[in-house]
Design a protein around this motif. Sequence first.
Motif, mmCIF file in Angstrom:
data_model
loop_
_atom_site.group_PDB
_atom_site.id
_atom_site.type_symbol
_atom_site.label_atom_id
_atom_site.label_comp_id
_atom_site.label_asym_id
_atom_site.label_seq_id
_atom_site.Cartn_x
_atom_site.Cartn_y
_atom_site.Cartn_z
ATOM 1 N N MET A 153 0.827 -1.206 0.000
ATOM 2 C CA MET A 153 0.000 0.000 0.000
ATOM 3 C C MET A 153 0.864 1.260 0.000
ATOM 4 S SD MET A 153 -3.074 -0.765 -0.481
ATOM 5 C CE MET A 153 -3.907 0.781 -0.171
ATOM 6 N N LYS A 154 2.102 1.169 0.473
ATOM 7 C CA LYS A 154 3.018 2.310 0.409
ATOM 8 C C LYS A 154 3.351 2.667 -1.035
ATOM 9 C CE LYS A 154 5.307 1.506 4.822
ATOM 10 N NZ LYS A 154 6.569 1.197 5.498
ATOM 11 N N ALA A 155 3.210 1.696 -1.926
ATOM 12 C CA ALA A 155 3.536 1.892 -3.339
ATOM 13 C C ALA A 155 2.310 2.200 -4.185
ATOM 14 C CB ALA A 155 4.221 0.639 -3.875
ATOM 15 N N SER A 156 1.156 2.232 -3.575
ATOM 16 C CA SER A 156 -0.077 2.393 -4.360
ATOM 17 C C SER A 156 -0.208 3.800 -4.934
ATOM 18 C CB SER A 156 -1.294 2.061 -3.503
ATOM 19 O OG SER A 156 -1.419 2.982 -2.449
ATOM 20 N N GLY A 157 -0.527 3.849 -6.215
ATOM 21 C CA GLY A 157 -0.764 5.126 -6.876
ATOM 22 C C GLY A 157 0.479 5.934 -7.171
ATOM 23 N N LYS A 158 1.660 5.330 -7.079
ATOM 24 C CA LYS A 158 2.886 6.085 -7.357
ATOM 25 C C LYS A 158 3.974 5.184 -7.916
ATOM 26 C CE LYS A 158 3.562 6.121 -2.409
ATOM 27 N NZ LYS A 158 3.765 6.949 -1.258
ATOM 28 N N ASP A 159 5.093 5.784 -8.232
ATOM 29 C CA ASP A 159 6.241 5.043 -8.750
ATOM 30 C C ASP A 159 6.980 4.427 -7.563
ATOM 31 O OD1 ASP A 159 8.611 4.111 -9.894
ATOM 32 O OD2 ASP A 159 8.725 5.787 -11.290
ATOM 33 N N CYS A 160 7.065 3.110 -7.550
ATOM 34 C CA CYS A 160 7.675 2.405 -6.423
ATOM 35 C C CYS A 160 9.061 1.860 -6.751
ATOM 36 C CB CYS A 160 6.771 1.272 -5.957
ATOM 37 S SG CYS A 160 6.712 -0.097 -7.119
ATOM 38 N N THR A 161 9.677 2.308 -7.839
ATOM 39 C CA THR A 161 10.947 1.751 -8.282
ATOM 40 C C THR A 161 12.027 1.870 -7.205
ATOM 41 O OG1 THR A 161 10.371 2.284 -10.552
ATOM 42 C CG2 THR A 161 12.671 1.812 -10.106
ATOM 43 N N ALA A 162 12.168 3.025 -6.582
ATOM 44 C CA ALA A 162 13.199 3.211 -5.550
ATOM 45 C C ALA A 162 12.925 2.321 -4.341
ATOM 46 C CB ALA A 162 13.263 4.674 -5.127
#
Length: 179
Positions: free
Chosen positions: A143-152
Motif C-alpha cells: 500500500m506504500k507503493a499504491s498510486g505512485k512510482d515504487c521503483t526506488a
Amino acid sequence: MPRVSDLCIDDKSDSAEHGKPKVSSDTSSKFFQVAPPKVKSTEVQETATPKGSTFKQPVAIAKPVRRAKVPFEKGYSQMDWLKLTQTHPDLAGLKGSSNKRLISMDEVKQHKSEGDVWTVLKGRVYNISPYMKFHPGGEDMLMKASGKDCTALFNKYHAWVNAEFLLEKCLVGFLDVPM
C-alpha cells in the motif's frame, strides 16, 4: 573407523562456541549443534589527542535490523501465486484490452484504494491488487507503493527479484512520460 551415523558434534569444544562445529565419534549425543557466533555490541577505538597521545574510546556498532516476516494465510504462498499466474486469464483486469497502452501518472494516482491498487515499477504500470495477499512483506508494504512510482522502494528491498516475470500477468501498460 566410525560410521557416519556415529559422528556427532562435540558441544564441549571451543570450536563449537565460535560457530565452527567439531565432529567427534562420541555417541552420547546424536545431533548437530552449532552455537551462534558471538556478536560484539561495542568496540574499542584508539583516538589521538592534539598533543600526540592516544586513548581508548568505546565505539558502538550498529546491529543488523531483522526484517519483519508476515505469516501467509493458507493458499497465499509464492508458489500459489505462480500457479495462479499460469491459470488465471486476466489478473490485470483489462477485460480483453491491450496491455501495451500508455498510462499517465495522473491515471495511476486514481488507483490507490484497497481492491484497486496500481503502481509503477521501472516504467511499467501494474495492477497489484491480485498480488496483495501473496506479498511476503504484507499488504501494508504494498500500500506504500499504491498510486505512485515504487521503483526506488522496490530496489531498496528487492533489487534481486525479477518483478517483470513475477508480475507479468498484472501489467496494465507503460508509463507515459511527458517530454
